[in-house]
Every structure is written in C-alpha cells, then in structure tokens.
Design a protein around this motif. Structure first.
Motif, mmCIF file in Angstrom:
data_model
loop_
_atom_site.group_PDB
_atom_site.id
_atom_site.type_symbol
_atom_site.label_atom_id
_atom_site.label_comp_id
_atom_site.label_asym_id
_atom_site.label_seq_id
_atom_site.Cartn_x
_atom_site.Cartn_y
_atom_site.Cartn_z
ATOM 1 N N ARG A 141 5.914 9.600 -3.428
ATOM 2 C CA ARG A 141 5.465 11.084 -3.673
ATOM 3 C C ARG A 141 6.936 11.856 -3.825
ATOM 4 O O ARG A 141 7.740 11.557 -3.157
ATOM 5 N N THR A 162 5.057 11.536 6.604
ATOM 6 C CA THR A 162 4.432 11.551 5.221
ATOM 7 C C THR A 162 4.426 13.100 4.769
ATOM 8 O O THR A 162 4.214 13.955 5.610
ATOM 9 N N ARG A 187 0.758 -1.175 -0.082
ATOM 10 C CA ARG A 187 0.056 0.019 -0.072
ATOM 11 C C ARG A 187 0.747 1.348 0.008
ATOM 12 O O ARG A 187 2.089 1.107 0.112
ATOM 13 N N GLY A 188 0.217 2.247 -0.080
ATOM 14 C CA GLY A 188 0.669 3.683 -0.006
ATOM 15 C C GLY A 188 1.454 4.050 -1.548
ATOM 16 O O GLY A 188 1.225 3.376 -2.634
ATOM 17 N N GLY A 189 2.044 4.820 -1.662
ATOM 18 C CA GLY A 189 2.921 5.414 -2.857
ATOM 19 C C GLY A 189 3.973 6.314 -2.794
ATOM 20 O O GLY A 189 4.302 6.928 -1.694
ATOM 21 N N GLY A 208 5.898 3.586 -1.486
ATOM 22 C CA GLY A 208 4.940 2.669 -2.186
ATOM 23 C C GLY A 208 5.928 1.779 -2.804
ATOM 24 O O GLY A 208 6.683 0.800 -1.954
ATOM 25 N N ARG A 222 0.605 9.463 -10.508
ATOM 26 C CA ARG A 222 1.231 7.997 -10.084
ATOM 27 C C ARG A 222 2.508 7.714 -10.740
ATOM 28 O O ARG A 222 2.491 7.446 -11.822
ATOM 29 N N ASN A 243 0.963 9.357 -5.813
ATOM 30 C CA ASN A 243 -0.166 8.467 -5.299
ATOM 31 C C ASN A 243 -1.567 8.961 -5.564
ATOM 32 O O ASN A 243 -2.370 8.716 -4.781
ATOM 33 N N ASP A 260 4.476 5.036 -9.241
ATOM 34 C CA ASP A 260 4.849 3.539 -8.693
ATOM 35 C C ASP A 260 4.577 2.556 -9.759
ATOM 36 O O ASP A 260 5.209 1.564 -9.669
#
Length: 436
Positions: free
Chosen positions: A288, A303, A284-286, A389, A333, A316, A335
């Motif tokens: 940034r 964060t 999960r997450g991403g 992420g 995004r 994200n 990732d």
C-alpha cells in the motif's frame, strides 16, 4: 582384608590413563569455556574484551548477558569475569568470547560493540516529563521496556547551557537505542505508547530558517518504521523480513519517508524502485502507498488501513481517505509489477493522487491509478509505504536519480465512482464525436 583389596584396586585403576581403559575412541571429551572439545582438537579461538567497572556492571543488569547468550550464533560462548588475576588485564573485569570458528568470534564482537557503544545507537528526543516517568521507582519502567524490546535504553539529560551552545535549539533529553534494527523498532513502539509527549528523531541542529517549508524527501525514516522493516546503512532501501512470508497475516511493515515529497511544476512527486518481489505461493496481503499532509507520529499503525488519520491510502484493491471509509478499487494493485520497475507517486496541483509505473528499459511513464483525492496541501505531502504483500524490498530514488517527472497523465478518473462514471461518459462522447 576385603577393604584393603578394594583400596588397592581403586588406587591402581586411578593411576591407569583413561584411554587404556576406554580406548582412544571412547575417551570422554573436554569442555573449554562451555564448548565441547575433543581430545585431538586444537585450541578454540578466543577473544578477551576488557571492560571497565561501569561496563561490567551494566552487563549484569536487566538480563543483558543472558540476551547476548541467547542471540549469539551457534557455538559461541560468553563468560563474564569480574576480577582476573592476570598481568595482561591488570585485574580489570573482562568478557571472554569463545567460539569454534573465527567468524563466530567476529559476530559476537559486533553484538557486544552494539550493546556497549552509545555513539552508534539510534537517538530519539523525548520530553522532560517522560524522562521523569521512565526514571521513577528506580527505573523499573525503563527496565521493563528494555526487557520487552531486548534493546538497551540509555536516557541522557539535556546538556547545560554554555556560552558556546546558547544559540542552539537542540538541547533536548534523548534516549539512545542500542540493538538491532528489529529491537530498535520494538523499543520505539513501546516508547511511543508509554510517553505522554511525541517521540521525535534526533537532529544535530534544529534550524528556524524557513520554518514554514518542510525539508525535502531524502531517505526513509529510521524512527518512523515498523519493527519488521530493516533499512540499509544509507536508509535508502527498506526491506521486509523474509521469514514473514509464511505467516497468514503480515503486519508492522509500514515505513515513512524522511521529509516531504519534492515539488515540481506538475505537483509533488516521489519514486521508488522495486528491488525484490516474493515469488512464494500463498503470500497474503498487499503493498500500500500512503500520502499524509503532516509528518507522521509514533507509534505507527500495523497497517495503513487504520491510521494515520490525515492520510490517503491505496493498494491491494482498496482505497481509504481521511474519513476512514475503506472502499474497493480493484485497479489499485501494485504487487504484480516485476522487479526493477519504478513506481512514482504524484499529488497534482489540484490535489489528485496518481500512481505511475516505469518498466525496465523504458523512459516513459504509465499511469496506473488516477484518484481525485482533493488533497488540500499538495506542496506538503509525506510518503508512506506498507510492504505487506509480494513487494519485499524497495529503494527510494532521490530527485535526480529518476529519469524524469511525468509530463502528461493520459488517464481518466478511476475514483470516486461518480467522477469515474462522468469521465467515462465524457470519453465515450468524445469517441463518438470523432467517429461521426
């Protein structure tokens, strides 16, 4: 008579070797320096580390020896001897390291070396008032910070002014952090929360020449990073700990660049290469990307969606400006890029924030996001990354290692929505005109 018979039997049994009573396979094992050792095993590898009185004293303090024992590899044993009647050490204190393998001995020596040698520790500047606070009540606060962070903290006073150093401006009180990168990161966070004044990275000499011009980006910052980020020896590679991939929430993975983004004709620009991407399911997450107009101060946020305040953040599928409002931007995004891709960040002369990608084997840039962020100072921008992420490892590319700086943008505005709608309408009008 019965007592005499029992005494004779006990005497005879004690004189019989144990392997005759139990057999060679059932003979009780030996214990050498706390390690279980069989009767036929060779002598285990040992190393005797000679200590002076001060080093032996500090090994006893604040649970340092207990931390060494807890963090040591399996099969390694430490024994601190304060007084040795041996001609080899002349009665000096020593630390005996015993292990089943020579590899364990070398790892243990590295741990002890990190704990004792101040010159290899990470240094940070603190204010004189904060030094007084840390040393109050017999350094209880300093001992508490060391216990929480598992990192040895050594407070050093500013050197006295001499004829040779009167011109220098780096006579500052500093703190040496002796430990692993994770332990140093935790200690920095605790120091920043405890100290009343900012905690700054140590510099050999503070120059006042061109004070209005920020130094160019040259590495990741050893001080301004989360405790879940490890840096390479040259501080050009930032890596997130792999054991975090299974956690539902990944935090404390923010790292800042050391210096401002270099300025080009098109604007400020910096780039980094994606070295490793996590392929596990359920991450999960991403990742940034953040741009700040001032150097970041400690402690860093867990964060980038929260702090720093004067910062523009995207990633994200979200964007955040200095007003703190978080808005949706699905195209932001990063990732999903493959390993080896180079991501570039540019702040144009008009204040727009743009993210580019250069795929493996290509020389051109592809614009991924165009945000009319209206950043007021494009010539003074500082890069921040959050590796929360799938992007696990990033390598900072210094000017000259990248192929080129993007010359054309070729992408309409993606954010804010009003400008994006106007840009889309203008693009549609242009196409109709060409068709007509």
């Amino acid at each position: 008579i019965l007592a005499q018979v029992l005494f004779v039997c006990r005497t005879c049994l004690c004189s019989v070797p144990r392997f005759l009573l139990h057999g060679p396979d059932q003979m009780s094992p030996r214990w050498v320096a706390g390690l279980k050792w069989g009767p036929e095993d060779r002598r285990p590898p040992q190393f005797v580390w000679r200590l002076n009185r001060d080093e032996a004293w500090l090994m006893h303090g604040t649970g340092r020896l207990d931390r060494l024992i807890a963090d040591a590899p399996k099969g390694v044993h430490f024994q601190l001897v304060d007084m040795v009647k041996n001609s080899e050490v002349n009665g000096q204190p020593c630390l005996i390291i015993t292990s089943k393998t020579q590899v364990g001995i070398e790892k243990a020596k590295e741990m002890v070396n990190t704990l004792l040698r101040k010159e290899i520790g990470l240094g940070v500047y603190i204010h004189a008032h904060d030094v007084f606070t840390l040393r109050q009540s017999g350094c209880k606060l300093l001992a508490e910070l060391e216990k929480k962070s598992a990192c040895r903290l050594v407070v050093e006073d500013a050197p006295r002014v001499t004829v040779d150093t009167i011109y220098r401006s780096d006579r500052q009180h500093n703190v040496r952090l002796l430990g692993t990168q994770e332990q140093q990161g935790r200690a920095l966070e605790l120091l920043a929360e405890t100290c009343q004044y900012p905690v700054r990275a140590e510099e050999t000499l503070i120059s006042v020449v061109h004070a209005s011009r920020a130094a160019s980006l040259r590495a990741f910052d050893q001080v301004a990073r989360g405790h879940n980020i490890d840096l390479s020896p040259d501080c050009l590679v930032a890596k997130r700990k792999e054991e975090l991939d299974v956690l539902p929430i990944i935090d404390h993975c923010v790292v800042a660049g050391l210096g401002a983004l270099p300025m080009f004709k098109q604007g400020s620009f910096g780039s980094f290469r994606v070295r490793k991407v996590c392929t596990k399911r359920g991450v999960r997450g991403g990742m940034r990307i953040g741009i700040s107009t001032v150097p970041v101060e400690l402690p860093l946020p867990d964060t980038l969606l929260k702090r720093p305040e004067l910062c523009w953040v995207l990633g994200n599928g979200l964007v955040r400006g200095p007003d703190g409002a978080v808005c949706s931007l699905p195209i932001a995004r990063f990732d999903v890029v493959p390993e080896g891709t180079v991501l570039g960040v540019m702040v144009t002369a008009k204040g727009a924030l743009m993210v580019f990608a250069q795929l493996v084997g290509e020389t051109g840039w592809h614009c991924l996001v165009n945000w009319e962020a209206e950043i007021p100072t494009p010539e003074s921008c500082y890069l921040l990354l959050e590796l929360a992420g799938r992007l696990q490892e990033a390598e900072l590319l210094l000017p000259g290692k990248t192929t080129s700086v993007p010359q054309t943008f070729g992408r309409p505005v993606d954010y804010p929505p009003k400008l994006a709608a106007e840009a889309a309408a203008e693009e549609e009008k242009k196409q109709r005109k060409e068709e007509g």
